[in-house]
Design a protein around this motif. Structure first.
Motif, mmCIF file in Angstrom:
data_model
loop_
_atom_site.group_PDB
_atom_site.id
_atom_site.type_symbol
_atom_site.label_atom_id
_atom_site.label_comp_id
_atom_site.label_asym_id
_atom_site.label_seq_id
_atom_site.Cartn_x
_atom_site.Cartn_y
_atom_site.Cartn_z
ATOM 1 N N ALA A 55 -82.820 59.632 34.330
ATOM 2 C CA ALA A 55 -83.029 58.875 33.086
ATOM 3 C C ALA A 55 -84.406 58.229 33.017
ATOM 4 O O ALA A 55 -85.079 58.331 31.987
ATOM 5 C CB ALA A 55 -81.940 57.824 32.914
ATOM 6 N N GLU A 56 -84.831 57.583 34.077
ATOM 7 C CA GLU A 56 -86.105 56.870 34.045
ATOM 8 C C GLU A 56 -87.262 57.818 33.718
ATOM 9 O O GLU A 56 -88.095 57.538 32.847
ATOM 10 C CB GLU A 56 -86.372 56.162 35.375
ATOM 11 C CG GLU A 56 -87.609 55.299 35.358
ATOM 12 C CD GLU A 56 -87.822 54.552 36.681
ATOM 13 O OE1 GLU A 56 -88.976 54.189 36.950
ATOM 14 O OE2 GLU A 56 -86.848 54.343 37.423
ATOM 15 N N GLN A 57 -87.289 58.966 34.389
ATOM 16 C CA GLN A 57 -88.337 59.952 34.123
ATOM 17 C C GLN A 57 -88.206 60.518 32.716
ATOM 18 O O GLN A 57 -89.195 60.759 32.039
ATOM 19 C CB GLN A 57 -88.305 61.078 35.158
ATOM 20 C CG GLN A 57 -89.394 62.109 34.973
ATOM 21 C CD GLN A 57 -90.799 61.521 34.988
ATOM 22 O OE1 GLN A 57 -91.121 60.659 35.791
ATOM 23 N NE2 GLN A 57 -91.647 61.981 34.068
ATOM 24 N N ARG A 58 -86.966 60.712 32.254
ATOM 25 C CA ARG A 58 -86.741 61.255 30.914
ATOM 26 C C ARG A 58 -87.264 60.299 29.841
ATOM 27 O O ARG A 58 -87.855 60.732 28.851
ATOM 28 C CB ARG A 58 -85.250 61.531 30.711
ATOM 29 C CG ARG A 58 -84.889 61.931 29.310
ATOM 30 C CD ARG A 58 -85.562 63.243 28.884
ATOM 31 N NE ARG A 58 -85.383 63.402 27.454
ATOM 32 C CZ ARG A 58 -86.346 63.714 26.605
ATOM 33 N NH1 ARG A 58 -87.564 63.968 27.033
ATOM 34 N NH2 ARG A 58 -86.104 63.817 25.336
ATOM 35 N N PHE A 59 -87.051 58.995 30.019
ATOM 36 C CA PHE A 59 -87.535 58.025 29.044
ATOM 37 C C PHE A 59 -89.072 58.021 29.005
ATOM 38 O O PHE A 59 -89.671 57.927 27.928
ATOM 39 C CB PHE A 59 -86.995 56.624 29.339
ATOM 40 C CG PHE A 59 -85.495 56.528 29.211
ATOM 41 C CD1 PHE A 59 -84.790 57.232 28.241
ATOM 42 C CD2 PHE A 59 -84.770 55.723 30.074
ATOM 43 C CE1 PHE A 59 -83.411 57.140 28.123
ATOM 44 C CE2 PHE A 59 -83.379 55.623 29.969
ATOM 45 C CZ PHE A 59 -82.709 56.335 28.989
ATOM 46 N N ILE A 60 -89.696 58.154 30.170
ATOM 47 C CA ILE A 60 -91.163 58.256 30.224
ATOM 48 C C ILE A 60 -91.613 59.512 29.483
ATOM 49 O O ILE A 60 -92.533 59.473 28.662
ATOM 50 C CB ILE A 60 -91.658 58.261 31.695
ATOM 51 C CG1 ILE A 60 -91.410 56.889 32.340
ATOM 52 C CG2 ILE A 60 -93.129 58.656 31.773
ATOM 53 C CD1 ILE A 60 -91.586 56.883 33.855
ATOM 54 N N GLN A 61 -90.946 60.626 29.776
ATOM 55 C CA GLN A 61 -91.288 61.895 29.126
ATOM 56 C C GLN A 61 -91.119 61.800 27.609
ATOM 57 O O GLN A 61 -91.972 62.283 26.855
ATOM 58 C CB GLN A 61 -90.401 63.012 29.675
ATOM 59 C CG GLN A 61 -90.682 64.368 29.043
ATOM 60 C CD GLN A 61 -89.631 65.399 29.411
ATOM 61 O OE1 GLN A 61 -88.434 65.092 29.469
ATOM 62 N NE2 GLN A 61 -90.077 66.615 29.671
ATOM 63 N N ALA A 62 -90.043 61.186 27.150
ATOM 64 C CA ALA A 62 -89.798 61.065 25.707
ATOM 65 C C ALA A 62 -90.918 60.279 25.033
ATOM 66 O O ALA A 62 -91.389 60.649 23.946
ATOM 67 C CB ALA A 62 -88.446 60.410 25.455
ATOM 68 N N SER A 67 -96.023 60.518 21.779
ATOM 69 C CA SER A 67 -97.485 60.401 21.642
ATOM 70 C C SER A 67 -98.100 61.750 21.294
ATOM 71 O O SER A 67 -98.954 61.846 20.405
ATOM 72 C CB SER A 67 -98.111 59.883 22.937
ATOM 73 O OG SER A 67 -97.727 58.558 23.186
ATOM 74 N N LYS A 68 -97.647 62.791 21.982
ATOM 75 C CA LYS A 68 -98.150 64.139 21.695
ATOM 76 C C LYS A 68 -97.794 64.552 20.271
ATOM 77 O O LYS A 68 -98.624 65.113 19.554
ATOM 78 C CB LYS A 68 -97.562 65.153 22.685
ATOM 79 C CG LYS A 68 -98.076 65.007 24.094
ATOM 80 C CD LYS A 68 -97.350 65.974 25.022
ATOM 81 C CE LYS A 68 -97.737 65.740 26.479
ATOM 82 N NZ LYS A 68 -96.954 66.599 27.395
#
Length: 181
Positions: A55-62, A67-68
């Motif tokens: 989850a933590e990495q997914r929230f960063i990715q989202a 931004s992209k």
């Protein structure tokens, strides 16, 4: 999101920047692959993410993807749009596949549609792409200048993968509006 003033995780806000003309009349056809009750509700699915090991990495990715997308919507890079939209859709389904309990929300026809879209895009040098709802249905996204050809492709090839050959053709709306109570 830090790039969008007034944004919130609780409600939608109007996109504050000028959108590239390629996205002005973007088309969305929803393929009704499976209209039955989902294996897991959206609320339960969202709640599974709180304890998800990724989850933590997914929230960063989202956030990075937003931004992209903010840049893409302004600069009109449709190839980057396709890559981001499809990646985001598959990532969300991957999170459900790796949750506990785990769920497979796609159906065999969902995967058939995805593969047919990829084939069509390659063979026709098209800008067609897909995203997925929180179930088996597929949203086919395409620029208006490809509407005639893509709608024929949907009618003649993709509708066969839908329940009772049903799909809904949609279009870009006017955006979020504040509801006053």
């Amino acid at each position: 999101h830090p790039q969008i003033e007034g944004s919130s995780d609780l409600f939608a806000v109007k996109f504050p920047y000028k959108i590239h003309p390629i996205f002005d009349n973007y088309c969305d056809t929803i393929l009704l692959v499976d209209k039955g009750e989902k294996q897991v509700s959206s609320t339960v699915g969202h709640n599974l993410m709180h304890e998800h090991p990724y989850a933590e990495q997914r929230f960063i990715q989202a956030n990075e993807n937003l931004s992209k997308l903010t840049d893409i919507l302004q600069n009109g890079n449709i190839k980057e749009f396709i890559n981001l939209v499809e990646s985001e859709a598959l990532t969300l389904h991957a999170m459900m596949l790796t949750s506990n309990p785990y769920f497979i929300l796609m159906k065999p026809n969902t995967l058939e549609v995805i593969n047919k879209i990829w084939e069509y895009r390659t063979e026709n040098n098209s800008n067609i792409c897909f995203t997925l709802d929180a179930g088996a249905n597929v949203h086919v996204l395409y620029p208006e200048n490809e509407k005639k050809d893509v709608e024929l492709f949907i009618k003649n090839k993709l509708a066969d993968y839908c329940q009772k050959n049903q799909y809904i053709t949609d279009y870009v709306g006017l955006g979020a509006k504040e509801i006053k109570s």
